[in-house]
Design an enzyme around this catalytic site. Structure first.
Site, PDB file in Angstrom:
ATOM      1  N   PHE A 123       0.822  -1.185   0.000  1.00 56.67           N
ATOM      2  CA  PHE A 123       0.000   0.000   0.000  1.00 56.67           C
ATOM      3  C   PHE A 123       0.872   1.257   0.000  1.00 56.67           C
ATOM      4  O   PHE A 123       0.722   2.142  -0.821  1.00 56.67           O
ATOM      5  CB  PHE A 123      -0.898  -0.053   1.240  1.00 56.67           C
ATOM      6  CG  PHE A 123      -1.905   1.056   1.290  1.00 56.67           C
ATOM      7  CD1 PHE A 123      -2.912   1.116   0.337  1.00 56.67           C
ATOM      8  CD2 PHE A 123      -1.848   2.010   2.281  1.00 56.67           C
ATOM      9  CE1 PHE A 123      -3.841   2.126   0.376  1.00 56.67           C
ATOM     10  CE2 PHE A 123      -2.777   3.023   2.318  1.00 56.67           C
ATOM     11  CZ  PHE A 123      -3.770   3.082   1.375  1.00 56.67           C
ATOM     12  N   MET A 130       2.699   6.382  -6.973  1.00 58.83           N
ATOM     13  CA  MET A 130       1.719   7.282  -7.565  1.00 58.83           C
ATOM     14  C   MET A 130       2.137   8.727  -7.367  1.00 58.83           C
ATOM     15  O   MET A 130       2.040   9.547  -8.281  1.00 58.83           O
ATOM     16  CB  MET A 130       0.332   7.031  -6.980  1.00 58.83           C
ATOM     17  CG  MET A 130      -0.416   5.983  -7.785  1.00 58.83           C
ATOM     18  SD  MET A 130      -1.675   5.109  -6.891  1.00 58.83           S
ATOM     19  CE  MET A 130      -2.675   6.419  -6.284  1.00 58.83           C
ATOM     20  N   GLU A 426     -40.736 -29.888 -14.105  1.00 62.43           N
ATOM     21  CA  GLU A 426     -39.812 -30.907 -14.613  1.00 62.43           C
ATOM     22  C   GLU A 426     -40.570 -32.018 -15.345  1.00 62.43           C
ATOM     23  O   GLU A 426     -40.105 -32.512 -16.373  1.00 62.43           O
ATOM     24  CB  GLU A 426     -38.968 -31.491 -13.487  1.00 62.43           C
ATOM     25  CG  GLU A 426     -38.016 -30.487 -12.834  1.00 62.43           C
ATOM     26  CD  GLU A 426     -37.099 -29.771 -13.818  1.00 62.43           C
ATOM     27  OE1 GLU A 426     -36.736 -30.368 -14.864  1.00 62.43           O
ATOM     28  OE2 GLU A 426     -36.760 -28.594 -13.561  1.00 62.43           O
ATOM     29  N   HIS A 429     -41.118 -30.833 -18.840  1.00 64.34           N
ATOM     30  CA  HIS A 429     -39.941 -31.022 -19.700  1.00 64.34           C
ATOM     31  C   HIS A 429     -39.835 -32.485 -20.140  1.00 64.34           C
ATOM     32  O   HIS A 429     -39.601 -32.794 -21.304  1.00 64.34           O
ATOM     33  CB  HIS A 429     -38.655 -30.700 -18.929  1.00 64.34           C
ATOM     34  CG  HIS A 429     -38.380 -29.237 -18.749  1.00 64.34           C
ATOM     35  ND1 HIS A 429     -38.438 -28.334 -19.775  1.00 64.34           N
ATOM     36  CD2 HIS A 429     -37.993 -28.532 -17.656  1.00 64.34           C
ATOM     37  CE1 HIS A 429     -38.117 -27.129 -19.319  1.00 64.34           C
ATOM     38  NE2 HIS A 429     -37.844 -27.223 -18.023  1.00 64.34           N
TER      39      HIS A 429
HETATM   40 ZN    ZN Z   1     -37.013 -25.760 -16.815  1.00 60.37          ZN
END
Ligand code: ZN
Ligand code: ADP
Ligand code: MG
Length: 639
Positions: A123, A130, A426, A429
């Site tokens: 740090f 910088m 499900e 599907h």
């Molecule tokens: Zn689904």
């Protein structure tokens, strides 16, 4: 501005940076000893290991008694999933203490202290740099740019050879040339052949790029310098470039040698395309790399191998002849490759007779080498968790689902309403998949949440497909909508659970219309924006088609999606009774095997319970019949 005005400052910074570098050294270069996975597990069970520390990929630190030092589990990975698993489910957490990453070994307790100090030092150092830059001071006054490249030790215990790489025959052959060149350069020089200076390995994460490069080093037996792209890219101005210089110098001094630039996309992005400040640094690093590669003499025996996940973001200048002019594409392995990779990772594990590597390979299309390795590891963990001495097929099957879909989350609390929604979703599907001819047979349906999903329906693809047909894609769209549609039909309610289905469906439909030329209205035109907008590149590019065409595309996409939804709805309405029995069975059993689903679909009742072996046979039979039936239907969609 005069630097000597603050000599104490310079001394301080010098000292601090030295300390920081030392702490890096401290953390990163300790000795590695290998411990086979079985020993690891039995050590845990015998209480020899009390303390495990997470390390990024394949190593862990073991503290205690006989087995001190860091061990790398043979082909078995220690990763975050493993950590969580070990913690939560295995009961091992009573026996061992998990300590988050951060060094270990003899350093044990003082490591956190050290790392705090290092952070603080960093740090201060950063602030100082910088401040100096804003004063216009010299940019890289520090000797911070020394390459952090590691010299891999090709004779060491972690030495890799081509025999550790499976299923990449062409890739290996090509790299073999390089090995041969480094071993017998005269042979090539006499005949006037030039070996490429730069080789670029391109492939998805986990396809074995790093592994291949290490194997080259192991085979060639020459110094091998590894540096990762992310090492270059740091906020300190000028450091990346000087690291490159240093790296190439060292490599040339020790020629013949290999430089391996891993994850080069971190630095090799197109110049002038970055957002914000970081890209100046990147540009300098990249320029330096180009300068160094051009500076190679004809007979400098230094070969540069680079690896990237994406070739499209690389600067064209890198790909010019004389630089990375040879590119090797590494694909995900095919079925034979997967079988070989699985065998490699099963080498040191006790495997039961019932395990069929071939079946596993067939059921893991799309898996990368890393995923397959993860799969064998997960299977071993499952076996160890049950205190078994051998790993059997069901371990591998469970591991496959876990790698594919994430771990089961049985403890996630669900209301009865959510469970019902999921069950019908499900079942929806699954039913649509069962009916449509172009969809791979269903192998498992479940309402146990896994990963981000609330439930899942798994299909076993019959082959690795490179191309997909329009009929397959339209069927897929209907399957995706089967979930949402079932929720709607039965519960007259819809859930957010369908989000990912809808996302996928929209993407598929848009690609069909705008990329694959699968819409009759649009025709064979491609409007793909494959060149992704990457870090500012092409941000300002306008789209390549008219607004009228845009409207047409949108209309076609919507039409495809709506039709697919309707088809799903028709199928579900026609099979309402089946939908209900499957969903009820899911609510009761949570997971249905292929043969159970088939029994429910055809007979309306659950088939009798079977033993594991019988189950596997029954599933296989159902799978084959299902293929046969789908073939008979001829791939035509019946509406
Ligand atoms: Zn689904
Ligand atoms: P990448 O660098 O392409 O992201 P890695 O080389 O790091 O991938 O691969 C990760 C791990 O996956 C390897 O350590 C290895 O165990 C396994 N692996 C990947 N590809 C193969 C392969 N072809 N044969 C054997 N193991 C592989
Ligand atoms: Mg890699």
């Amino acid at each position: 501005m005069d630097n000597n005005r603050q000599p104490w400052m310079r001394i301080l910074v010098m000292g601090l940076s030295l300390l920081v570098m030392m702490s890096f050294f401290f953390f990163s270069d300790r000795e590695i000893t290998r411990v086979p996975f079985e020993t690891f597990i039995s050590d845990i069970n015998e209480g020899k290991i009390t303390d495990i520390r997470g390390m990024p990929d394949t190593s862990y630190t073991v503290l205690k008694g006989e087995r001190e030092g860091r061990g790398t589990v043979e082909t078995v990975v220690y990763n975050t999933i493993l950590t969580e698993e070990l913690k939560k489910d295995s009961g091992l957490s009573e026996k061992i203490v998990m300590v988050p990453e951060g060094g270990g070994g003899i350093l044990g307790g003082i490591t956190p202290f050290l790392s705090t100090i290092a952070t603080l030092l960093m740090f201060f150092f950063l602030i100082n740099i910088m401040a100096r830059n804003s004063q216009g001071g010299p940019k890289s006054a520090m000797n911070f740019g020394k390459s952090r490249a590691r010299l891999a030790d090709p004779e060491g215990k972690s030495r890799k050879t081509f025999s550790d790489v499976a299923g990449a025959e062409e890739e290996k052959t090509e790299l073999m040339e390089v090995v041969d060149f480094l071993k017998n350069p005269d042979k090539y020089r006499e005949i006037g052949a030039k070996i490429p200076k730069g080789i670029l390995l391109v492939g998805h994460p986990g396809t074995g790029k790093t592994l291949l490069a290490r194997a080259v080093a192991g085979e060639a037996g020459v110094p091998f310098y590894i540096i990762s792209g992310s090492d270059f890219v740091e906020m300190f101005v000028g450091v990346g470039a000087s690291r490159v210089r240093d790296l190439f110098e060292t490599a040339k001094k020790n020629a013949p040698s290999i430089i391996f630039l891993d994850e080069i996309d971190a630095v090799g992005r197109q110049r002038g395309t970055g957002f914000g400040g970081g890209h100046d640094e990147r540009e300098q690093t990249l320029n330096q790399m180009l300068v160094e590669m051009d500076g190679f003499e004809e007979n400098d025996q230094v070969v540069v191998i680079a690896a990237t996940n994406r070739a499209d973001v690389l600067d064209p200048a890198l790909l010019r002849p004389g630089r990375f002019d040879r590119q090797i594409y590494i694909d995900s392995p095919d079925v034979r490759g997967r079988e070989d990779i699985l065998k490699i990772h099963m080498r040191n594990k006790p495997i039961s007779d019932d395990v069929s590597v071939n079946v596993l390979a067939k059921s893991t299309p799309g898996f990368t080498g890393a995923e397959l390795q993860n799969l064998t590891n997960e299977a071993a963990i499952l076996a160890a968790r049950d205190n078994r001495k051998v790993i059997n097929m069901s371990d591998f099957e469970e591991a496959r689902s876990k790698v594919q879909l994430g771990p089961e989350k049985r403890s996630r609390i669900q209301t009865e309403h959510t469970r019902r929604l999921t069950a019908f979703h499900e079942a929806g599907h699954a039913i649509v998949s069962r009916v449509l001819p172009n969809i791979d047979p269903v192998t498992e349906v479940s309402i146990i949440p896994r990963g981000a999903a609330g439930g899942y329906t798994m299909h076993l693809p019959t082959e690795d497909t490179v191309y997909t047909s329009r009929s397959y894609l339209t069927d897929t769209l209907s399957v995706l909508f089967g979930g949402r549609c079932a929720e709607m039909l039965i519960l007259n309610d819809i859930s957010t659970g369908a989000k990912s289905d809808i996302d996928r469906a929209s993407k598929i439909a848009r690609s069909m219309v705008a990329e694959y030329g699968m819409s009759d209205v649009i025709g064979n035109l491609s409007f793909s924006d494959q060149d992704e907008v990457f870090l500012g590149r092409d941000m300002g590019r306008t789209k390549q088609y008219s607004n009228a065409m845009g409207d047409l595309i949108d209309a076609e996409v919507k039409k495809l999606v709506d039709e697919a939804y309707k088809r799903a709805e028709t199928i579900l309405r026609d099979n309402m009774d089946k939908l209900k029995v499957v969903a009820e069975a899911l609510l009761e059993k949570e997971t249905l095997d292929a043969y159970e689903f088939e029994g429910l679909f055809t007979e309306g009742v659950l088939p009798p319970e079977l033993t594991d072996r019988e189950k596997r046979e029954a599933n296989q039979k159902v799978f084959e019949e299902s293929l046969e039936r789908k073939k008979m239907m001829g791939g035509e969609i019946k509406e």
